[in-house]
Design a protein around this motif. Structure first.
Motif, short mmCIF file in Angstrom:
data_model
loop_
_atom_site.label_atom_id
_atom_site.label_comp_id
_atom_site.label_asym_id
_atom_site.label_seq_id
_atom_site.Cartn_x
_atom_site.Cartn_y
_atom_site.Cartn_z
N THR A 173 14.90 -9.15 2.04
CA THR A 173 15.22 -7.73 1.86
C THR A 173 14.19 -7.09 0.94
N PHE A 174 13.67 -5.95 1.37
CA PHE A 174 12.78 -5.14 0.54
C PHE A 174 13.53 -3.88 0.13
N MET A 175 13.55 -3.57 -1.16
CA MET A 175 14.20 -2.37 -1.67
C MET A 175 13.20 -1.52 -2.44
N MET B 280 0.95 1.05 -2.43
CA MET B 280 1.30 -0.13 -1.65
C MET B 280 1.85 -1.22 -2.56
N PHE B 281 2.90 -1.88 -2.09
CA PHE B 281 3.45 -3.04 -2.76
C PHE B 281 3.31 -4.23 -1.81
N TRP B 282 3.14 -5.43 -2.37
CA TRP B 282 3.02 -6.58 -1.48
C TRP B 282 3.41 -7.88 -2.19
N ILE B 283 3.69 -8.88 -1.37
CA ILE B 283 3.84 -10.27 -1.82
C ILE B 283 2.99 -11.14 -0.91
N GLU B 284 2.52 -12.26 -1.42
CA GLU B 284 1.73 -13.18 -0.63
C GLU B 284 2.65 -14.01 0.26
N SER C 177 4.68 -4.14 6.88
CA SER C 177 3.83 -4.91 7.78
C SER C 177 3.39 -6.21 7.13
N THR C 178 2.77 -7.09 7.93
CA THR C 178 2.36 -8.40 7.43
C THR C 178 0.99 -8.40 6.80
N ASN C 179 0.21 -7.40 7.09
CA ASN C 179 -1.16 -7.43 6.60
C ASN C 179 -1.69 -6.02 6.43
N GLU C 180 -2.58 -5.83 5.50
CA GLU C 180 -3.20 -4.54 5.24
C GLU C 180 -4.70 -4.79 5.11
N PRO C 181 -5.59 -4.05 5.74
CA PRO C 181 -5.41 -2.66 6.18
C PRO C 181 -4.97 -2.46 7.62
N SER C 182 -4.46 -3.47 8.31
CA SER C 182 -4.01 -3.27 9.68
C SER C 182 -2.97 -2.16 9.74
N GLN C 183 -3.09 -1.26 10.73
CA GLN C 183 -2.17 -0.14 10.86
C GLN C 183 -1.11 -0.41 11.93
N ASN C 184 -1.11 -1.60 12.49
CA ASN C 184 -0.17 -1.94 13.56
C ASN C 184 1.00 -2.72 12.98
N LYS D 31 -0.48 -11.00 3.70
CA LYS D 31 0.53 -10.43 2.82
C LYS D 31 1.65 -9.79 3.64
N ILE D 32 2.80 -9.69 3.00
CA ILE D 32 3.86 -8.80 3.47
C ILE D 32 3.73 -7.55 2.61
N SER D 33 3.45 -6.43 3.22
CA SER D 33 3.16 -5.23 2.44
C SER D 33 4.05 -4.07 2.85
N ALA D 34 4.32 -3.22 1.88
CA ALA D 34 5.05 -1.97 2.11
C ALA D 34 4.16 -0.83 1.66
N ILE D 35 3.86 0.08 2.60
CA ILE D 35 3.01 1.22 2.30
C ILE D 35 3.86 2.48 2.27
N ILE D 36 3.73 3.25 1.20
CA ILE D 36 4.51 4.47 1.04
C ILE D 36 3.54 5.64 0.86
N VAL D 37 3.70 6.67 1.66
CA VAL D 37 2.87 7.87 1.57
C VAL D 37 3.76 9.03 1.16
N CYS D 38 3.37 9.72 0.10
CA CYS D 38 4.19 10.81 -0.45
C CYS D 38 3.41 12.12 -0.47
N ARG D 39 4.15 13.21 -0.51
CA ARG D 39 3.57 14.54 -0.63
C ARG D 39 4.56 15.41 -1.42
N ASN D 40 4.12 16.57 -1.84
CA ASN D 40 4.97 17.49 -2.61
C ASN D 40 5.47 16.85 -3.90
N VAL D 41 4.57 16.16 -4.58
CA VAL D 41 4.94 15.46 -5.81
C VAL D 41 4.81 16.39 -7.00
#
Length: 218
Positions: free
Chosen positions: A191-193, A173-177, A108-115, A126-136
């Motif tokens: 591209t985001f990897m 969360m990872f992001w760039i301005e 997404s373009t901004n955080e904490p926006s959930q849309n 920001k351009i942000s990537a949010i990753i949620v993990c479980r069973n770690v």
């Protein structure tokens, strides 16, 4: 003991790979790797002890060894793959199979926006990537790489991943301005990897500049 180091990732465009290796507690050295049947390899004679290493992809992106679940910190508290050789010249491995479940991923373009489609005209957009993990289980390393439209690595960052409880939800969360990225690089399709322990987990694309909307390529 002669150790064969190998790295391969079919989904990643690779031109060069080098081994970034610390023998014992010495300084890190860069050792070139060579391509053999789609696998980058090199052999190194190592003494008994603990050795930290990563693979440097295209002289710019450091990644852990996907086939080694042992990780340890260097003196700067950065995570590396860990190779342990005992006095009998045997490589010690961890028989436990660590795992992690990626429960949610969002670009997404901004955080904490959930849309995902939201565009907000704020100073620190920001351009942000949010990753949620479980069973770690065990310790993992997430590596985020942002590539500009000219396929040049614009920025990368790392985040350790661990949990005290197997059912605990872990978010990062990872992001760039956005304004900085537009100023310093060309417009177009970025591209985001995301890599988990050196293995490509997902690849996504987005466009800059953003004109009152966010283009999402899911």
């Amino acid at each position: 003991m002669t150790v064969l180091f190998s790295y391969a990732e079919e989904k990643l465009r690779i031109e060069t790979v080098s081994l970034y290796l610390s023998i014992g507690h010495s300084a890190f050295n860069s050792i070139p790797m060579f391509l053999h049947d789609s696998i980058w390899q090199c052999e190194v004679d190592l003494p008994a002890g603990e050795h930290l290493y990563k693979f440097i992809i295209n002289d710019e992106l450091p990644l852990c060894d996907p086939y080694n679940n042992l990780l340890d910190l260097d003196e700067n508290e950065n995570l590396y793959s860990l190779l342990i050789i005992n006095d009998n010249e045997e490589a010690c491995i961890n028989p436990l199979q660590y795992h992690v479940t990626i429960e949610q991923y969002k670009l997404s373009t901004n955080e904490p926006s959930q849309n995902l489609g939201a565009y907000q005209n704020v100073v620190d957009e920001k351009i942000s990537a949010i990753i949620v993990c479980r069973n770690v289980s065990g310790i993992h390393l997430l590596t985020a790489a942002w590539y500009a439209p000219n396929n040049i690595l614009y920025e990368y960052s790392e985040s350790p991943l661990c949990s005290e409880r197997i059912d605990e939800q872990v978010s990062t969360m990872f992001w760039i301005e956005k304004s900085k990225a537009q100023k310093e690089s060309v417009s177009g399709l970025w591209t985001f990897m995301l890599f988990l322990d050196g293995k490509l987990l997902l690849s996504d694309k987005f466009s800059l500049p953003l004109d009152n909307s966010f283009t999402y390529f899911g």
